[in-house]
Design a protein around this motif. Structure first.
Motif, PDB file in Angstrom:
ATOM      1  N   VAL A 101       0.844  -1.198   0.000  1.00 45.56           N
ATOM      2  CA  VAL A 101       0.000   0.000   0.000  1.00 45.56           C
ATOM      3  C   VAL A 101       0.883   1.254   0.000  1.00 45.56           C
ATOM      4  CG1 VAL A 101      -2.043   1.081   1.019  1.00 45.56           C
ATOM      5  CG2 VAL A 101      -1.601  -1.338   1.440  1.00 45.56           C
ATOM      6  N   PRO A 152     -15.594   2.082   3.073  1.00 49.36           N
ATOM      7  CA  PRO A 152     -15.377   1.305   1.847  1.00 49.36           C
ATOM      8  C   PRO A 152     -15.577  -0.178   2.089  1.00 49.36           C
ATOM      9  CG  PRO A 152     -13.276   1.840   2.835  1.00 49.36           C
ATOM     10  CD  PRO A 152     -14.324   2.502   3.689  1.00 49.36           C
ATOM     11  N   THR A 153     -15.527  -0.957   1.025  1.00 54.26           N
ATOM     12  CA  THR A 153     -15.683  -2.409   1.125  1.00 54.26           C
ATOM     13  C   THR A 153     -14.338  -3.120   1.294  1.00 54.26           C
ATOM     14  OG1 THR A 153     -15.639  -2.547  -1.297  1.00 54.26           O
ATOM     15  CG2 THR A 153     -17.810  -2.442  -0.233  1.00 54.26           C
ATOM     16  N   THR A 154     -13.314  -2.378   1.633  1.00 54.24           N
ATOM     17  CA  THR A 154     -11.977  -2.946   1.846  1.00 54.24           C
ATOM     18  C   THR A 154     -12.038  -4.158   2.767  1.00 54.24           C
ATOM     19  OG1 THR A 154     -11.104  -0.694   1.698  1.00 54.24           O
ATOM     20  CG2 THR A 154      -9.630  -2.400   2.569  1.00 54.24           C
ATOM     21  N   ARG A 155     -11.367  -5.231   2.372  1.00 54.28           N
ATOM     22  CA  ARG A 155     -11.388  -6.462   3.164  1.00 54.28           C
ATOM     23  C   ARG A 155     -10.296  -6.430   4.241  1.00 54.28           C
ATOM     24  NH1 ARG A 155     -13.268 -11.327   1.177  1.00 54.28           N
ATOM     25  NH2 ARG A 155     -11.207 -12.291   1.094  1.00 54.28           N
ATOM     26  N   ASP A 212     -16.652   3.664  -1.447  1.00 53.78           N
ATOM     27  CA  ASP A 212     -15.301   3.173  -1.685  1.00 53.78           C
ATOM     28  C   ASP A 212     -14.272   4.276  -1.874  1.00 53.78           C
ATOM     29  OD1 ASP A 212     -15.592   0.405  -1.378  1.00 53.78           O
ATOM     30  OD2 ASP A 212     -16.499   0.205  -3.355  1.00 53.78           O
ATOM     31  N   PHE A 217      -8.627   3.647   4.484  1.00 52.71           N
ATOM     32  CA  PHE A 217      -8.584   2.314   3.893  1.00 52.71           C
ATOM     33  C   PHE A 217      -9.139   2.267   2.471  1.00 52.71           C
ATOM     34  CE2 PHE A 217      -8.428   1.164   8.466  1.00 52.71           C
ATOM     35  CZ  PHE A 217      -7.190   0.535   8.438  1.00 52.71           C
ATOM     36  N   ALA A 218      -9.692   3.387   1.999  1.00 55.04           N
ATOM     37  CA  ALA A 218     -10.144   3.448   0.607  1.00 55.04           C
ATOM     38  C   ALA A 218      -8.972   3.304  -0.363  1.00 55.04           C
ATOM     39  CB  ALA A 218     -10.883   4.757   0.355  1.00 55.04           C
ATOM     40  N   VAL A 220      -6.686   1.158  -0.184  1.00 51.82           N
ATOM     41  CA  VAL A 220      -6.246  -0.241  -0.224  1.00 51.82           C
ATOM     42  C   VAL A 220      -7.095  -1.014  -1.228  1.00 51.82           C
ATOM     43  CG1 VAL A 220      -5.878  -2.330   1.116  1.00 51.82           C
ATOM     44  CG2 VAL A 220      -5.575  -0.084   2.198  1.00 51.82           C
ATOM     45  N   SER A 221      -6.449  -1.719  -2.107  1.00 46.37           N
ATOM     46  CA  SER A 221      -7.186  -2.494  -3.111  1.00 46.37           C
ATOM     47  C   SER A 221      -6.993  -3.989  -2.896  1.00 46.37           C
ATOM     48  CB  SER A 221      -6.723  -2.119  -4.522  1.00 46.37           C
ATOM     49  OG  SER A 221      -5.337  -2.371  -4.673  1.00 46.37           O
ATOM     50  N   ASP A 223      -6.885  -7.758  -1.745  1.00 47.79           N
ATOM     51  CA  ASP A 223      -6.707  -8.423  -0.450  1.00 47.79           C
ATOM     52  C   ASP A 223      -5.373  -8.078   0.193  1.00 47.79           C
ATOM     53  OD1 ASP A 223      -9.172  -9.625  -0.584  1.00 47.79           O
ATOM     54  OD2 ASP A 223      -8.423 -11.522  -1.379  1.00 47.79           O
TER      55      ASP A 223
END
Length: 250
Positions: A101, A152-155, A212, A217-218, A220-221, A223
């Motif tokens: 990142v 966001p939907t970051t895992r 997102d 954390f947005a 971060v793409s 996994d």
């Protein structure tokens, strides 16, 4: 065995000191409040005298570009003082996926810290942990506005601070890894779902809106923050932890 825990008065450090002491080690916290300044080097030589292991849990006071100077200077000082003292093992707590990142200044700073440790004169271990359960309220606060929280939907694969302590102590009391150990919680969540679970457990009426572009954390793409198949998984599940945490605070 004498351990010096840099940042040993903080959330993780104080628990590491306590656990090492309970196991029969001599564990000393090194922090400004104990007369040690890892930026100027004040008190470092005295603190490290006779130490076999240095565990570095110190954190930058900022998460911006200034964190690069903090980790560069502190790591250089610790490695030099450790070499003078004959330290046999330097341990650093870092972050799972930290080198994936580069968009985040703080993650680039922690990556630099790892690089300096690997290039240093002392056998080393790097413990990379995932995000702490205890930070979720702060994450929610970053993007909270007028009854909504944008996430966001970051895992993520978060873990309890107590389990981080266990992982650090295990590594610090063994032979240097000369490499990295990843530690993580047992469950993977999308951050927006994790926010909903947290708010529900805390009986918080705010609504999570999936965005997102929201928060740190947005950036971060994929996994990047998931520990992977080689990770040592802790046993504490977030849903159980937040339920008990919320009940204790009620």
């Amino acid at each position: 065995m004498k351990h010096v825990v840099v940042g040993g008065t903080g959330r993780i450090g104080s628990q590491v000191v306590a656990k090492l002491t309970a196991a029969g080690h001599e564990a000393l916290p090194a922090a400004p409040s104990t007369g040690v300044d890892i930026i100027t080097g004040k008190g470092l030589d005295q603190a490290l005298e006779g130490a076999e292991v240095v565990t570095n849990l110190a954190n930058s006071p900022t998460f911006d570009e200034a964190s690069l100077d903090f980790f560069r200077t502190s790591m250089d000082n610790l490695l030099a003082a450790g070499e003078r003292a004959g330290v046999k093992h330097q341990v650093v707590l870092s972050i799972v996926g930290v080198d994936q990142v580069p968009q985040l200044d703080y993650y680039r700073a922690k990556t630099l810290q790892e690089q300096l440790l690997r290039q240093g004169p002392t056998p080393y271990s790097i413990v990379r942990a995932t995000q702490f359960f205890e930070f979720m309220d702060s994450v929610l606060a970053w993007t909270s506005d007028n009854g909504t929280v944008r996430l966001p939907t970051t895992r993520l694969q978060p873990m309890a601070a107590a389990d981080v302590v266990e992982g650090v102590v295990e590594v610090a009391t063994r032979t240097p890894l000369q490499g990295i150990r990843n530690i993580a919680g047992p469950d993977v969540f999308a951050l927006d779902d994790l926010g909903r679970i947290t708010l529900a457990a805390e009986h918080d009426d705010r609504i999570v809106v999936t965005d997102d572009t929201a928060g740190m954390f947005a950036a971060v793409s994929g996994d990047a923050l998931i520990a992977g198949p080689d990770a040592h998984l802790a046993g504490t599940h977030y849903r159980e932890w937040i339920r008990d945490h919320a009940a204790a605070g009620a």
